[in-house]
Design a protein around this motif. Sequence first.
Motif, PDB file in Angstrom:
ATOM      1  N   THR A 293       0.841  -1.188   0.000  1.00  0.00           N
ATOM      2  CA  THR A 293       0.000   0.000   0.000  1.00  0.00           C
ATOM      3  C   THR A 293       0.880   1.243   0.000  1.00  0.00           C
ATOM      4  OG1 THR A 293      -0.102   0.020   2.426  1.00  0.00           O
ATOM      5  CG2 THR A 293      -1.831  -1.181   1.265  1.00  0.00           C
ATOM      6  N   ASN A 294       0.270   2.399  -0.254  1.00  0.00           N
ATOM      7  CA  ASN A 294       1.026   3.647  -0.192  1.00  0.00           C
ATOM      8  C   ASN A 294       1.564   3.843   1.222  1.00  0.00           C
ATOM      9  OD1 ASN A 294       0.510   4.265  -2.873  1.00  0.00           O
ATOM     10  ND2 ASN A 294      -1.393   5.329  -2.391  1.00  0.00           N
ATOM     11  N   LEU A 295       2.807   4.286   1.324  1.00  0.00           N
ATOM     12  CA  LEU A 295       3.452   4.396   2.624  1.00  0.00           C
ATOM     13  C   LEU A 295       4.298   5.660   2.677  1.00  0.00           C
ATOM     14  CD1 LEU A 295       4.289   3.176   5.394  1.00  0.00           C
ATOM     15  CD2 LEU A 295       6.122   1.976   4.189  1.00  0.00           C
ATOM     16  N   VAL A 296       4.060   6.492   3.677  1.00  0.00           N
ATOM     17  CA  VAL A 296       4.861   7.690   3.907  1.00  0.00           C
ATOM     18  C   VAL A 296       5.336   7.663   5.354  1.00  0.00           C
ATOM     19  CG1 VAL A 296       4.917  10.203   3.958  1.00  0.00           C
ATOM     20  CG2 VAL A 296       3.569   9.025   2.212  1.00  0.00           C
ATOM     21  N   ILE A 297       6.633   7.724   5.563  1.00  0.00           N
ATOM     22  CA  ILE A 297       7.189   7.720   6.910  1.00  0.00           C
ATOM     23  C   ILE A 297       8.205   8.846   7.039  1.00  0.00           C
ATOM     24  CG2 ILE A 297       6.861   5.239   7.285  1.00  0.00           C
ATOM     25  CD1 ILE A 297       9.791   4.840   6.635  1.00  0.00           C
ATOM     26  N   SER A 298       8.496   9.218   8.267  1.00  0.00           N
ATOM     27  CA  SER A 298       9.475  10.279   8.538  1.00  0.00           C
ATOM     28  C   SER A 298      10.553   9.731   9.466  1.00  0.00           C
ATOM     29  CB  SER A 298       8.792  11.484   9.182  1.00  0.00           C
ATOM     30  OG  SER A 298       9.751  12.401   9.655  1.00  0.00           O
ATOM     31  N   PRO A 299      11.677   9.266   8.915  1.00  0.00           N
ATOM     32  CA  PRO A 299      12.769   8.785   9.766  1.00  0.00           C
ATOM     33  C   PRO A 299      13.261   9.841  10.742  1.00  0.00           C
ATOM     34  CG  PRO A 299      13.105   8.100   7.497  1.00  0.00           C
ATOM     35  CD  PRO A 299      11.957   9.065   7.482  1.00  0.00           C
ATOM     36  N   ALA A 300      13.212  11.122  10.353  1.00  0.00           N
ATOM     37  CA  ALA A 300      13.656  12.183  11.260  1.00  0.00           C
ATOM     38  C   ALA A 300      12.783  12.228  12.503  1.00  0.00           C
ATOM     39  CB  ALA A 300      13.612  13.532  10.536  1.00  0.00           C
ATOM     40  N   SER A 301      11.466  12.043  12.340  1.00  0.00           N
ATOM     41  CA  SER A 301      10.563  12.028  13.490  1.00  0.00           C
ATOM     42  C   SER A 301      10.856  10.852  14.407  1.00  0.00           C
ATOM     43  CB  SER A 301       9.108  11.978  13.018  1.00  0.00           C
ATOM     44  OG  SER A 301       8.762  13.121  12.276  1.00  0.00           O
ATOM     45  N   VAL A 302      11.144   9.698  13.802  1.00  0.00           N
ATOM     46  CA  VAL A 302      11.468   8.512  14.600  1.00  0.00           C
ATOM     47  C   VAL A 302      12.761   8.736  15.371  1.00  0.00           C
ATOM     48  CG1 VAL A 302      12.013   6.048  14.510  1.00  0.00           C
ATOM     49  CG2 VAL A 302      10.269   6.990  12.989  1.00  0.00           C
ATOM     50  N   ALA A 303      13.749   9.360  14.717  1.00  0.00           N
ATOM     51  CA  ALA A 303      15.029   9.622  15.377  1.00  0.00           C
ATOM     52  C   ALA A 303      14.848  10.533  16.584  1.00  0.00           C
ATOM     53  CB  ALA A 303      16.011  10.237  14.383  1.00  0.00           C
ATOM     54  N   VAL A 304      14.059  11.597  16.446  1.00  0.00           N
ATOM     55  CA  VAL A 304      13.809  12.494  17.566  1.00  0.00           C
ATOM     56  C   VAL A 304      13.161  11.747  18.724  1.00  0.00           C
ATOM     57  CG1 VAL A 304      12.481  14.494  18.328  1.00  0.00           C
ATOM     58  CG2 VAL A 304      13.687  14.578  16.158  1.00  0.00           C
ATOM     59  N   SER A 305      12.220  10.859  18.409  1.00  0.00           N
ATOM     60  CA  SER A 305      11.543  10.081  19.449  1.00  0.00           C
ATOM     61  C   SER A 305      12.515   9.171  20.186  1.00  0.00           C
ATOM     62  CB  SER A 305      10.413   9.253  18.828  1.00  0.00           C
ATOM     63  OG  SER A 305       9.456  10.067  18.195  1.00  0.00           O
ATOM     64  N   LEU A 306      13.407   8.519  19.439  1.00  0.00           N
ATOM     65  CA  LEU A 306      14.379   7.629  20.068  1.00  0.00           C
ATOM     66  C   LEU A 306      15.387   8.417  20.892  1.00  0.00           C
ATOM     67  CD1 LEU A 306      15.071   5.018  17.219  1.00  0.00           C
ATOM     68  CD2 LEU A 306      13.448   4.889  19.120  1.00  0.00           C
ATOM     69  N   GLU A 307      15.729   9.608  20.439  1.00  0.00           N
ATOM     70  CA  GLU A 307      16.621  10.474  21.227  1.00  0.00           C
ATOM     71  C   GLU A 307      15.957  10.842  22.556  1.00  0.00           C
ATOM     72  OE1 GLU A 307      18.425  12.551  17.190  1.00  0.00           O
ATOM     73  OE2 GLU A 307      17.187  13.703  18.580  1.00  0.00           O
ATOM     74  N   LEU A 308      14.686  11.179  22.491  1.00  0.00           N
ATOM     75  CA  LEU A 308      13.952  11.537  23.706  1.00  0.00           C
ATOM     76  C   LEU A 308      13.933  10.375  24.689  1.00  0.00           C
ATOM     77  CD1 LEU A 308      12.176  13.673  25.124  1.00  0.00           C
ATOM     78  CD2 LEU A 308      10.209  12.676  23.952  1.00  0.00           C
ATOM     79  N   LEU A 309      13.716   9.168  24.183  1.00  0.00           N
ATOM     80  CA  LEU A 309      13.678   7.998  25.055  1.00  0.00           C
ATOM     81  C   LEU A 309      15.044   7.699  25.665  1.00  0.00           C
ATOM     82  CD1 LEU A 309      11.373   5.592  22.977  1.00  0.00           C
ATOM     83  CD2 LEU A 309      10.789   6.832  25.071  1.00  0.00           C
ATOM     84  N   GLN A 310      16.115   8.029  24.943  1.00  0.00           N
ATOM     85  CA  GLN A 310      17.456   7.781  25.486  1.00  0.00           C
ATOM     86  C   GLN A 310      17.686   8.520  26.795  1.00  0.00           C
ATOM     87  OE1 GLN A 310      21.169   8.138  23.479  1.00  0.00           O
ATOM     88  NE2 GLN A 310      20.518   6.977  21.674  1.00  0.00           N
ATOM     89  N   PHE A 311      17.074   9.690  26.950  1.00  0.00           N
ATOM     90  CA  PHE A 311      17.270  10.470  28.165  1.00  0.00           C
ATOM     91  C   PHE A 311      16.777   9.735  29.405  1.00  0.00           C
ATOM     92  CE2 PHE A 311      17.281  14.240  25.249  1.00  0.00           C
ATOM     93  CZ  PHE A 311      18.546  14.690  25.592  1.00  0.00           C
TER      94      PHE A 311
ATOM     95  N   ALA B  63      16.314   6.160  29.472  1.00  0.00           N
ATOM     96  CA  ALA B  63      16.576   4.717  29.400  1.00  0.00           C
ATOM     97  C   ALA B  63      17.880   4.358  30.110  1.00  0.00           C
ATOM     98  CB  ALA B  63      16.636   4.267  27.948  1.00  0.00           C
ATOM     99  N   GLN B  64      17.956   3.100  30.555  1.00  0.00           N
ATOM    100  CA  GLN B  64      19.159   2.566  31.191  1.00  0.00           C
ATOM    101  C   GLN B  64      19.372   1.134  30.728  1.00  0.00           C
ATOM    102  OE1 GLN B  64      18.650   2.906  35.426  1.00  0.00           O
ATOM    103  NE2 GLN B  64      18.815   5.149  35.455  1.00  0.00           N
ATOM    104  N   GLY B  65      20.553   0.598  31.025  1.00  0.00           N
ATOM    105  CA  GLY B  65      20.844  -0.808  30.783  1.00  0.00           C
ATOM    106  C   GLY B  65      20.685  -1.219  29.326  1.00  0.00           C
ATOM    107  N   ASN B  66      20.082  -2.406  29.129  1.00  0.00           N
ATOM    108  CA  ASN B  66      19.930  -2.951  27.782  1.00  0.00           C
ATOM    109  C   ASN B  66      19.054  -2.074  26.893  1.00  0.00           C
ATOM    110  OD1 ASN B  66      21.523  -5.180  28.416  1.00  0.00           O
ATOM    111  ND2 ASN B  66      19.772  -6.451  29.007  1.00  0.00           N
ATOM    112  N   THR B  67      18.058  -1.449  27.500  1.00  0.00           N
ATOM    113  CA  THR B  67      17.180  -0.583  26.719  1.00  0.00           C
ATOM    114  C   THR B  67      17.951   0.582  26.119  1.00  0.00           C
ATOM    115  OG1 THR B  67      15.270  -1.144  28.090  1.00  0.00           O
ATOM    116  CG2 THR B  67      15.101   0.847  26.758  1.00  0.00           C
ATOM    117  N   PHE B  68      18.801   1.200  26.943  1.00  0.00           N
ATOM    118  CA  PHE B  68      19.608   2.314  26.443  1.00  0.00           C
ATOM    119  C   PHE B  68      20.563   1.838  25.350  1.00  0.00           C
ATOM    120  CE2 PHE B  68      23.522   4.768  26.418  1.00  0.00           C
ATOM    121  CZ  PHE B  68      23.031   6.045  26.194  1.00  0.00           C
ATOM    122  N   THR B  69      21.172   0.669  25.552  1.00  0.00           N
ATOM    123  CA  THR B  69      22.104   0.135  24.557  1.00  0.00           C
ATOM    124  C   THR B  69      21.405  -0.092  23.224  1.00  0.00           C
ATOM    125  OG1 THR B  69      23.420  -0.951  26.279  1.00  0.00           O
ATOM    126  CG2 THR B  69      23.678  -1.756  24.021  1.00  0.00           C
TER     127      THR B  69
END
Length: 234
Positions: free
Chosen positions: A49-67, A69-75
């Motif tokens: 199907t038609n698909l539009v995604i924003s890798p930049a948005s995903v990257a920002v979200s993962l950066e936010l979660l890094q703040f 996260a600890q242990g294996n999750t952070f890794t």
Amino acid sequence: MLPIFFSAFILSACCLTKGTCISYDELKELKTEFAINLYQHVSQTENRTNLVISPASVAVSLELLQFGAQGNTFTELQDALGYNIHDQSVQDFLHAVYEGATDSSQGAVVQLACSFFVDTGVQLSPRFAARAGHWANSSLQQTNFTDPNRTTAQIQEWITGNLGGGDVHGMPLESAGSPLSQMALVSTMYFKSTWQKKFSFMDTQMLPFTTEEGSTLKVPTMHHTAEVNYGNCP
């Protein structure tokens, strides 16, 4: 190709990854690979199907979660992105890039936003709250997940306010959670610009368009012949 190009642009420069300085070209390749892998993973369940995604948005979200996260999750988050958000040089660079991306002086408007909706009963680390509330136009908001409809409306209101005046009426938004949910991470990317090579109204053609139900209609379709760059993701 816009999502892949934008991801390469917004995260391209020399920074530290796992303690080793990498070059501009290496980081650009890393971020392009992240975008392609993300597309391939998501497209596996989309059945062509038609698909539009924003890798930049995903990257920002993962950066936010890094703040937070600890242990294996952070890794795992660090491995997915290729860099450690706690590195001050990385933070300084990304702050500069995100500020540059929102500069509309050249005519294009780009706005990234991310919000962490947390149930009122959840206690967050003060350090995480302080960091996450000021990262790349991000915010922390309390909500009540025992009322999913109200939470969905709250998220919808936030999305509307972060799309540069864009119209999101009719945009499907699934229920934000259930009474067992405790948090939701929502990100948006708003992009508005003019065509570098505008379509000529005189070249508009009536071409077939297949609807979701399988029927075919003749609709006015913009038409332009040009040599352009493209990518193929098998």
